[in-house]
Design a protein around this motif. Structure first.
Motif, PDB file in Angstrom:
ATOM      1  N   TRP A 161       0.822  -1.178   0.031  1.00  0.00           N
ATOM      2  CA  TRP A 161       0.130  -0.025  -0.045  1.00  0.00           C
ATOM      3  C   TRP A 161       0.821   1.155  -0.223  1.00  0.00           C
ATOM      4  O   TRP A 161       0.566   2.205  -0.686  1.00  0.00           O
ATOM      5  N   LEU A 162       1.725   1.303   0.815  1.00  0.00           N
ATOM      6  CA  LEU A 162       2.755   2.374   1.114  1.00  0.00           C
ATOM      7  C   LEU A 162       3.384   2.702  -0.245  1.00  0.00           C
ATOM      8  O   LEU A 162       3.536   3.960  -0.717  1.00  0.00           O
ATOM      9  N   ARG A 163       4.080   1.705  -1.143  1.00  0.00           N
ATOM     10  CA  ARG A 163       4.868   1.981  -2.191  1.00  0.00           C
ATOM     11  C   ARG A 163       3.985   2.375  -3.440  1.00  0.00           C
ATOM     12  O   ARG A 163       4.210   3.638  -4.051  1.00  0.00           O
ATOM     13  N   GLN A 164       2.464   1.866  -3.482  1.00  0.00           N
ATOM     14  CA  GLN A 164       1.738   2.364  -4.286  1.00  0.00           C
ATOM     15  C   GLN A 164       1.100   3.920  -4.058  1.00  0.00           C
ATOM     16  O   GLN A 164       1.059   4.536  -5.017  1.00  0.00           O
ATOM     17  N   ALA A 165       0.876   4.006  -2.877  1.00  0.00           N
ATOM     18  CA  ALA A 165       0.702   5.492  -2.434  1.00  0.00           C
ATOM     19  C   ALA A 165       1.493   6.549  -2.798  1.00  0.00           C
ATOM     20  O   ALA A 165       1.397   7.565  -3.150  1.00  0.00           O
ATOM     21  N   VAL A 166       2.904   6.060  -2.528  1.00  0.00           N
ATOM     22  CA  VAL A 166       3.775   7.375  -2.867  1.00  0.00           C
ATOM     23  C   VAL A 166       3.954   7.302  -4.193  1.00  0.00           C
ATOM     24  O   VAL A 166       4.254   8.499  -4.798  1.00  0.00           O
ATOM     25  N   ALA A 167       4.043   6.224  -5.347  1.00  0.00           N
ATOM     26  CA  ALA A 167       3.954   6.341  -6.651  1.00  0.00           C
ATOM     27  C   ALA A 167       2.704   7.101  -7.096  1.00  0.00           C
ATOM     28  O   ALA A 167       3.005   8.179  -7.989  1.00  0.00           O
ATOM     29  N   LYS A 168       1.633   6.697  -6.698  1.00  0.00           N
ATOM     30  CA  LYS A 168       0.269   7.580  -7.154  1.00  0.00           C
ATOM     31  C   LYS A 168       0.719   9.285  -6.657  1.00  0.00           C
ATOM     32  O   LYS A 168       0.053   9.931  -7.405  1.00  0.00           O
ATOM     33  N   SER A 169       1.178   9.426  -5.583  1.00  0.00           N
ATOM     34  CA  SER A 169       1.088  10.783  -4.948  1.00  0.00           C
ATOM     35  C   SER A 169       2.328  11.451  -5.905  1.00  0.00           C
ATOM     36  O   SER A 169       2.059  12.673  -6.208  1.00  0.00           O
ATOM     37  N   SER A 170       3.349  10.894  -6.329  1.00  0.00           N
ATOM     38  CA  SER A 170       4.279  11.456  -7.006  1.00  0.00           C
ATOM     39  C   SER A 170       3.506  11.981  -8.498  1.00  0.00           C
ATOM     40  O   SER A 170       4.040  13.231  -9.093  1.00  0.00           O
ATOM     41  N   SER A 171       2.944  11.008  -9.067  1.00  0.00           N
ATOM     42  CA  SER A 171       2.256  11.507  -9.991  1.00  0.00           C
ATOM     43  C   SER A 171       1.024  12.605  -9.979  1.00  0.00           C
ATOM     44  O   SER A 171       0.993  13.390 -10.629  1.00  0.00           O
ATOM     45  N   GLY A 172       0.215  12.365  -8.640  1.00  0.00           N
ATOM     46  CA  GLY A 172      -0.596  13.505  -8.445  1.00  0.00           C
ATOM     47  C   GLY A 172      -0.138  14.735  -8.310  1.00  0.00           C
ATOM     48  O   GLY A 172      -0.647  15.804  -8.524  1.00  0.00           O
ATOM     49  N   MET A 173       0.917  14.811  -7.697  1.00  0.00           N
ATOM     50  CA  MET A 173       1.604  16.177  -7.197  1.00  0.00           C
ATOM     51  C   MET A 173       2.527  16.700  -8.489  1.00  0.00           C
ATOM     52  O   MET A 173       2.986  18.055  -8.248  1.00  0.00           O
ATOM     53  N   ARG A 174       2.740  15.954  -9.535  1.00  0.00           N
ATOM     54  CA  ARG A 174       3.576  16.575 -10.604  1.00  0.00           C
ATOM     55  C   ARG A 174       2.849  17.559 -11.247  1.00  0.00           C
ATOM     56  O   ARG A 174       1.569  17.781 -11.367  1.00  0.00           O
ATOM     57  N   ALA A 175       3.612  18.827 -11.728  1.00  0.00           N
ATOM     58  CA  ALA A 175       3.107  19.929 -12.435  1.00  0.00           C
ATOM     59  C   ALA A 175       2.291  19.455 -13.302  1.00  0.00           C
ATOM     60  O   ALA A 175       2.537  18.688 -14.379  1.00  0.00           O
ATOM     61  N   GLY A 176       0.887  19.933 -13.525  1.00  0.00           N
ATOM     62  CA  GLY A 176      -0.148  19.617 -14.412  1.00  0.00           C
ATOM     63  C   GLY A 176      -0.714  18.185 -14.388  1.00  0.00           C
ATOM     64  O   GLY A 176      -1.584  17.667 -15.050  1.00  0.00           O
ATOM     65  N   GLY A 177      -0.286  17.509 -13.150  1.00  0.00           N
ATOM     66  CA  GLY A 177      -1.061  16.137 -12.799  1.00  0.00           C
ATOM     67  C   GLY A 177      -2.196  16.190 -12.563  1.00  0.00           C
ATOM     68  O   GLY A 177      -2.567  17.332 -12.099  1.00  0.00           O
ATOM     69  N   PRO A 178      -2.838  15.199 -12.001  1.00  0.00           N
ATOM     70  CA  PRO A 178      -4.146  15.024 -11.631  1.00  0.00           C
ATOM     71  C   PRO A 178      -4.548  15.219 -10.149  1.00  0.00           C
ATOM     72  O   PRO A 178      -5.669  15.441  -9.697  1.00  0.00           O
ATOM     73  N   GLY A 179      -3.612  15.800  -9.335  1.00  0.00           N
ATOM     74  CA  GLY A 179      -3.750  16.220  -8.273  1.00  0.00           C
ATOM     75  C   GLY A 179      -4.192  14.945  -7.279  1.00  0.00           C
ATOM     76  O   GLY A 179      -3.898  13.856  -7.626  1.00  0.00           O
ATOM     77  N   VAL A 180      -4.988  15.547  -6.270  1.00  0.00           N
ATOM     78  CA  VAL A 180      -5.451  14.350  -5.212  1.00  0.00           C
ATOM     79  C   VAL A 180      -6.329  13.108  -5.838  1.00  0.00           C
ATOM     80  O   VAL A 180      -6.484  12.030  -5.304  1.00  0.00           O
ATOM     81  N   ASP A 181      -6.792  13.613  -6.899  1.00  0.00           N
ATOM     82  CA  ASP A 181      -7.878  12.347  -7.542  1.00  0.00           C
ATOM     83  C   ASP A 181      -6.861  11.234  -7.909  1.00  0.00           C
ATOM     84  O   ASP A 181      -7.435   9.930  -7.931  1.00  0.00           O
ATOM     85  N   ALA A 182      -5.434  11.451  -8.260  1.00  0.00           N
ATOM     86  CA  ALA A 182      -4.771  10.043  -8.429  1.00  0.00           C
ATOM     87  C   ALA A 182      -4.554   9.336  -7.392  1.00  0.00           C
ATOM     88  O   ALA A 182      -4.334   7.926  -7.384  1.00  0.00           O
ATOM     89  N   VAL A 183      -4.497   9.783  -5.909  1.00  0.00           N
ATOM     90  CA  VAL A 183      -4.340   8.845  -4.712  1.00  0.00           C
ATOM     91  C   VAL A 183      -5.514   8.907  -3.865  1.00  0.00           C
ATOM     92  O   VAL A 183      -5.559   8.087  -3.008  1.00  0.00           O
ATOM     93  N   GLY A 184      -6.489   9.649  -4.106  1.00  0.00           N
ATOM     94  CA  GLY A 184      -7.648   9.774  -3.124  1.00  0.00           C
ATOM     95  C   GLY A 184      -8.098   8.543  -2.690  1.00  0.00           C
ATOM     96  O   GLY A 184      -8.231   8.010  -1.364  1.00  0.00           O
ATOM     97  N   GLY A 185      -8.183   7.551  -3.831  1.00  0.00           N
ATOM     98  CA  GLY A 185      -8.734   6.106  -3.229  1.00  0.00           C
ATOM     99  C   GLY A 185      -8.063   5.464  -2.444  1.00  0.00           C
ATOM    100  O   GLY A 185      -8.140   4.610  -1.480  1.00  0.00           O
ATOM    101  N   TRP A 186      -6.550   5.551  -2.686  1.00  0.00           N
ATOM    102  CA  TRP A 186      -5.392   4.833  -1.847  1.00  0.00           C
ATOM    103  C   TRP A 186      -5.497   5.379  -0.590  1.00  0.00           C
ATOM    104  O   TRP A 186      -5.488   4.829   0.450  1.00  0.00           O
ATOM    105  N   LEU A 187      -5.682   6.565  -0.278  1.00  0.00           N
ATOM    106  CA  LEU A 187      -5.685   7.347   0.934  1.00  0.00           C
ATOM    107  C   LEU A 187      -6.840   6.842   1.835  1.00  0.00           C
ATOM    108  O   LEU A 187      -6.782   6.511   2.992  1.00  0.00           O
ATOM    109  N   THR A 188      -7.985   6.587   0.977  1.00  0.00           N
ATOM    110  CA  THR A 188      -8.988   6.168   1.672  1.00  0.00           C
ATOM    111  C   THR A 188      -8.985   4.775   2.322  1.00  0.00           C
ATOM    112  O   THR A 188      -9.685   4.191   3.192  1.00  0.00           O
ATOM    113  N   ASP A 189      -8.348   4.006   1.532  1.00  0.00           N
ATOM    114  CA  ASP A 189      -8.062   2.628   1.779  1.00  0.00           C
ATOM    115  C   ASP A 189      -7.377   2.243   2.943  1.00  0.00           C
ATOM    116  O   ASP A 189      -7.120   0.922   3.202  1.00  0.00           O
ATOM    117  N   PHE A 190      -6.388   3.248   3.230  1.00  0.00           N
ATOM    118  CA  PHE A 190      -5.523   2.887   4.491  1.00  0.00           C
ATOM    119  C   PHE A 190      -6.173   2.085   5.749  1.00  0.00           C
ATOM    120  O   PHE A 190      -5.213   1.314   6.085  1.00  0.00           O
TER     121      PHE A 190
END
Length: 368
Positions: free
Chosen positions: A90-119
């Motif tokens: 879970w942690l590795r997936q959350a970090v990878a999705k967060s990196s994508s979400g926070m990238r300039a022009g990225g999808p933001g919290v939508d990229a990782v929201g489901g993973w955060l909720t699943d914690f």
């Protein structure tokens, strides 16, 4: 080598640590503590970063509360949670999705929201997995067959693909192979093998359940045993070895991978990142990239140390153990210059590799 190491892993390595069972116990206990602290820090860092960028998002608010609950847990329970394979996936997936979400022009919290909720649900499954039900080996290591966490099933391929229950003829054949003998029988075999390993090398017996969380028995696999960093803490074992001595080797082999995964969480050790089979392993003839070659070198140095102890302590298996020791030692002698000449090491990695090479040389020299 000093009988008592400093607490920092990097300082321990500078003083000769290899994290083999031959090191003092305070060395590998410090490694565990440091890595668990790093993992907790990453979980907290995710919370702080998303709280700063999307403080009112429902998934972020929920995750923030869940992290606070985690940090308030009993330290021993929190420590166990941070070593569960599903939590690490879970942690590795959350970090990878967060990196994508926070990238300039990225999808933001939508990229990782489901993973955060699943914690919270992942946390609860991991805590429940530590209960009294279910088979274990070596006292506390979980033993499973197909009843693994869904996150393990998600990342296990291509190492092993769990049955889907599709009812196809191929699936039915797989299930027949798995029913060849009950899991309870393999539990007895694994416990016997690990008991013999502890008798030959007590420190290894102490370390095994600290670095191996789950053993998954896969009698329908095409391999003898397997591990991967993407599911750290879990090892696959086919159980089709011909002797107990071979079962010992399979279990110790995969245990060694787990220890090296932990070391590489503190420092990458080397910068060789190319893919491709560039090295031929002197022990098997298989081809590996540098990462695979380095892992094999670390493992076979561990196995050589183990077989040397078996030769000294167990008369009934002295002959096959001595034969295997000489096979591994001959390969180590060829591998040492290859490891040193081909690696692009970090500063810590250069010292650590020299430490491991010193251990390998000691084995080779003892065979003369």
């Amino acid at each position: 080598m000093s009988a008592c190491y400093p607490e920092s892993v990097k300082d321990q390595i500078r003083q000769g640590a290899t994290y083999y069972p031959s090191d003092p116990p305070d060395a590998w206990e410090a490694l565990r503590s440091e890595v668990v602290s790093l993992r907790q820090s990453v979980i907290a860092d995710l919370m702080l970063r998303w709280s700063a960028s999307a403080p009112r998002e429902t998934s972020v608010v929920t995750y923030r509360d869940d992290v606070r609950d985690l940090l308030a847990m009993n330290p021993e329970d929190r420590h166990r949670l941070m070593t569960h394979p599903a939590m690490l996936i879970w942690l590795r997936q959350a970090v990878a999705k967060s990196s994508s979400g926070m990238r300039a022009g990225g999808p933001g919290v939508d990229a990782v929201g489901g993973w955060l909720t699943d914690f919270a649900s992942v946390r609860d499954r991991c805590v429940a997995d530590g209960g009294p039900d279910g088979l274990t080996v070596a006292g506390s290591v979980r033993l499973k067959r197909h009843d693994v966490d869904p996150l393990v099933s998600m990342v296990s391929s291509p190492t092993y693909t769990f049955p889907t229950g599709s009812g196809s003829s191929a699936e039915e054949e797989r299930m027949k192979a798995c029913e060849a003998y009950p899991l309870e029988f393999f539990s007895g075999v694994a416990d016997a093998a690990l008991g013999r390993a502890r008798a030959a090398w007590p420190a290894l017996g102490d370390m095994f359940p600290r670095f191996v969380h789950t053993v998954v028995h896969v009698p329908d696999s095409e391999f003898r045993s397997a591990s991967a960093s993407r599911y750290t803490g879990l090892i696959f074992i086919a159980g089709d070895d011909r002797t107990l001595l071979e079962v010992e080797e399979s279990l110790i082999h995969e245990f060694g991978h787990q220890v090296l995964y932990w070391v590489m969480e503190t420092d990458p050790l080397f910068e060789n990142t190319e893919n491709g089979p560039d090295f031929t392993l002197p022990w098997s003839g298989s081809e590996r990239d540098y990462y695979g070659f380095y892992h094999a070198f670390y493992i076979y140095t561990l196995l050589a140390q183990y077989y040397a102890r078996v030769v000294r302590s167990r008369p009934e298996t002295r002959a096959p153990a001595a034969k295997r020791l000489h096979e591994i030692g001959s390969g180590l002698e060829l591998a040492i210059p290859m490891i040193l000449s081909s690696g692009r090491f970090t500063p810590v990695g250069e010292v650590f590799t020299q430490n491991v090479c010193d251990s390998a040389r000691a084995v080779v020299q003892s065979l003369d």
